[in-house]
Design a protein around this motif. Structure first.
Motif: not given
Ligand code: AVJ
Length: 307
Positions: A23-25, A31-33, A40-42, A146-148, A151-153, A191-193, A267-271
């Motif tokens: 994701f991080y080019d 976009l992540f910043e 919505e993304y606390g 940091l930043g959880s 949770g990606n694993f 938070a993810y939509d 594309t991603e899992s956020c546990h």
């Molecule tokens: C950077 C992995 C913590 O899981 O919330 C944010 C990435 N993906 N919105 C997350 C992310 C979609 C984020 N992490």
């Protein structure tokens, strides 16, 4: 490397998938910043609030002088407080570890004033081993994760990862681990939509990156962003749903990908975690949980684990 991962993930029998570290080019990092400042993304604000709270307490848990290694530092914005607090007791060496060169360059510039910065452009464990190699006798090592991002694993891989970090440490060293906690479903999904579509753009940029770097022809409009909650795995999954049957040519990977209508690319899992679950994982990796700070506004936990 990228080409191989893309080919493997998209030719996977059953669920097609792409690794989230891509994701991080430069575009994805920007976009992540933007995501981190969405109402919505606390998550990031909770992380920052907790660090502000715990930074003054941190020197009490560590013997100076301290060397800090941060896994996935990004631009290091949250870390400044920690470095400043540790620097009161003596000079601090800081190894930011990240795969994003642009994030590292900004991090080095921004932190130059409060620590001796040595950026490492590497994956987490390779970077950590490199930082450990350069450690000076008598220095305590503080690892920040940091930043959880944990949770990606997948859960078993997260446990394994903690064990591998632990294996790099010596008695007196510590890991500060940030993890997002389980909260009401509607809050997690939003938070993810987000309604502004920033997360959707972040997700689709992965396809745009494949177009740019691997000479592919994904039509981004033909993919819908999707965020789902899996109650058994306790995670948000991000997918890209193909809106029609389509064939994509990825020239640099010498690979054609066929998608059915409504087939998704994962594309991603956020546990998400329970606070006590973090303590259990820590204990299983032979860490002692010395302190845990929890944000009330946005359930999130910062855990200080010592070796
Ligand atoms: C950077 C992995 C913590 O899981 O919330 C944010 C990435 N993906 N919105 C997350 C992310 C979609 C984020 N992490």
């Amino acid at each position: 490397m990228f080409a191989n991962h893309v080919r493997e993930g998209l030719s996977h029998p059953g669920q097609k998938q792409l690794p989230c570290e891509y994701f991080y080019d430069d575009v994805g990092t920007a976009l992540f910043e933007a995501i981190t400042v969405l109402p919505e993304y606390g998550l990031t604000r909770a992380d920052t609030r907790l660090i502000r709270r715990l930074a003054p307490e941190l020197p009490g848990y560590l013997h100076a002088p301290v060397t800090v290694a941060e896994l996935g530092s990004g631009t290091g914005t949250k870390t400044r407080r920690i470095l400043e607090s540790l620097a009161i007791d003596g000079p601090v060496t800081y190894y930011p570890i990240d795969v994003s060169a642009s994030a590292l360059a900004r991090c080095a510039l921004e932190m130059a004033g409060c620590a001796d910065v040595h950026p490492i452009e590497e994956t987490y464990l390779n970077g950590l081993r490199q930082a450990v190699c350069g450690r000076r006798p008598g220095h305590a090592l503080l690892v920040l994760f940091l930043g959880s991002t944990i949770g990606n694993f997948p859960r078993d891989a997260a446990q394994d990862f903690l064990g591998q970090v632990r294996a790099c440490l010596m008695p007196g060293d510590a890991l500060l681990l940030g993890a997002d906690l389980i909260k009401p479903l509607a809050r997690m999904l939003l938070a993810y939509d987000d309604p502004a579509g920033v997360t959707a753009a972040f997700n689709r940029n992965l396809l745009a990156r494949i177009n740019r770097e691997l000479d592919a022809d994904f039509a981004l409009r033909n993919f819908a962003h999707e965020a789902r909650w899996d109650p058994h795995q306790r995670r948000i999954e991000m997918h890209l749903r193909s809106l029609n049957a389509q064939r994509i040519c990825i020239r640099a990977a010498r690979f054609d990908c066929e998608l059915r209508k409504d087939e998704t690319i994962w594309t991603e899992s956020c546990h998400k975690f329970h606070a006590e679950e973090i303590r259990e994982m820590a204990a299983a990796a032979d860490f002692q949980c010395r302190a845990q700070w929890i944000d009330e506004t946005w359930p999130f936990a910062e855990s200080l684990l010592t070796a």
